[in-house]
Design an enzyme around this catalytic site. Structure first.
Site, PDB file in Angstrom:
ATOM      1  N   GLU A  30       0.832  -1.209   0.000  1.00 38.79           N
ATOM      2  CA  GLU A  30       0.000   0.000   0.000  1.00 38.79           C
ATOM      3  C   GLU A  30       0.860   1.250   0.000  1.00 38.79           C
ATOM      4  OE1 GLU A  30      -3.227   0.048  -1.116  1.00 38.79           O
ATOM      5  OE2 GLU A  30      -3.549  -1.403   0.482  1.00 38.79           O
ATOM      6  N   ASP A 164      -3.978   0.483  -9.399  1.00 36.12           N
ATOM      7  CA  ASP A 164      -5.403   0.214  -9.585  1.00 36.12           C
ATOM      8  C   ASP A 164      -5.727  -0.103 -11.040  1.00 36.12           C
ATOM      9  OD1 ASP A 164      -5.496   0.843  -6.937  1.00 36.12           O
ATOM     10  OD2 ASP A 164      -6.639   2.697  -7.181  1.00 36.12           O
TER      11      ASP A 164
END
Length: 372
Positions: A30, A164
């Protein structure tokens, strides 16, 4: 299919095709993508579907089954709200010299609202995939993902990394996508939870704290400033963490500690998955959440409670996923502990007077593709 019926109703003809692009959940890695680091997301079963046909007049006519009134764009600058993600794809492709005219596009989505599963990337990628085929552009899936990232960065104005869009474009059923965000090299890693008696639960808090967008950009600046102070191109290049931390202070020190250790956690998870030790990745999920909470400071009370109560209920590990400040957490749970985890999380939310979160299993799904 609802998008086909809506296309017929809006345009009076059959669409030239129907395409789908999924959202994503990030298993681990992340805030590493814009630091040239490593990520390990996978595409989810929910996403965005588009029925589309080309137009010769250059006009873009859009309809969303979720967003109300249709939108007609004579120029790309007219786009607002969700339509900017679509207009951004036209802008990027045209700026790159591709002969992309107009289009009639009807869009439907089933990504759970507020879950942080990247419906925006799915929207960009599905439009890019449709335009690629409608206008014979010959783009690869990675090129579509990069175009989608550029649309979000330079047209919409959100400084996201490539993760993403890449997960939405390149995902494969039953596999997680390992990606080196510097080289753009990818490798699909088998992630068959069922054969190990496991499930990955998404805990959708349904909350989104409005400070998120400005804080996301601030975190990115912190990382870029830290890299500059350390004399490296990106925090991915830090090899002596102790030495680096001794040279930094405050936010830059904390961000660097997270990014460097998170990259190592991605590599460790891949090693465990390749060894078949899927249950053992839970401790790394826990460590990732603590780092995101304490070093990167992008968690929030709802995410922390989701993670803590999931682990208390018997999860092998849990962490927030996505950009933070709301959205979802994930929990790795054995089949026999699923109900215990659900009850523990739901009870913890009720005790605080919060609305019950949605909890559902996620399995790796196929990436962007033509359906019809």
């Amino acid at each position: 299919m609802r998008v086909i019926d809506a296309f017929r109703e809006s345009c009076g003809t059959e669409p030239a095709g129907v395409w789908h692009a999924p959202g994503r959940v990030n298993l681990i890695g992340e805030h590493t993508d814009y630091n040239d680091g490593f990520v390990l997301p996978f595409a989810v079963p929910w996403g965005v579907t588009a029925a589309a046909s080309p137009r010769e007049d250059g006009v873009i006519r859009l309809r969303s089954l979720q967003a109300g009134e249709p939108v007609t764009l004579a120029t790309l600058d007219e786009a607002e709200s969700w339509a900017r993600y679509v207009a951004g794809m036209f802008w990027v492709l045209r700026e790159a010299g591709h002969r992309v005219g107009g289009a009639d596009v009807v869009i439907g989505g089933d990504v759970p609202q507020g879950a942080g599963l990247s419906s925006s990337a799915a929207l960009e990628v599905v439009v890019g995939t449709a335009l690629n085929e409608l206008y014979g552009l010959g783009l690869t899936k990675m090129e579509i993902a990069l175009a989608a990232q550029k649309a979000e960065n330079d047209f919409v104005g959100i400084p996201c990394g490539i993760m993403d869009q890449a997960a939405s474009a390149l995902g494969e059923e039953g596999k997680a996508l390992f990606m080196d965000c510097r080289s753009l090299g990818t490798r699909n890693i088998p992630f068959d939870l069922a054969s190990h008696g496991l499930q990955l639960l998404i805990i959708n808090t349904g909350v989104h704290h409005e400070l998120a967008d400005g804080q996301y950009a601030r975190r990115r600046r912190d990382c870029e400033n830290a890299a500059k102070h350390l004399g490296v191109d990106a925090l991915r290049d830090v090899t002596d963490l102790g030495g680096a931390l001794a040279r930094l202070s405050g936010d830059e020190r904390r961000r660097t500690q997270h990014v460097v250790t998170e990259n190592h956690r991605v590599e460790a998870v891949i090693g465990l998955l390749r060894a078949g030790a899927v249950r053992e990745i839970g401790a790394l999920l826990n460590a990732s959440h603590l780092s995101l909470r304490d070093q990167f400071e992008v968690s929030c009370a709802e995410l922390d409670v989701a993670v803590e109560s999931a682990v208390r209920g018997g999860a092998r590990g849990a962490r927030m996923t996505g950009g933070g400040f709301g959205g979802s957490a994930i929990a790795l749970v054995t089949d026999e502990r699923v109900e215990s985890v659900r009850e523990s999380v739901t009870r913890a939310y009720a005790e605080r007077g919060w609305a019950a979160p949605e909890i559902y299993p996620a399995t790796p799904a196929a990436g962007a593709r033509r359906l019809i």
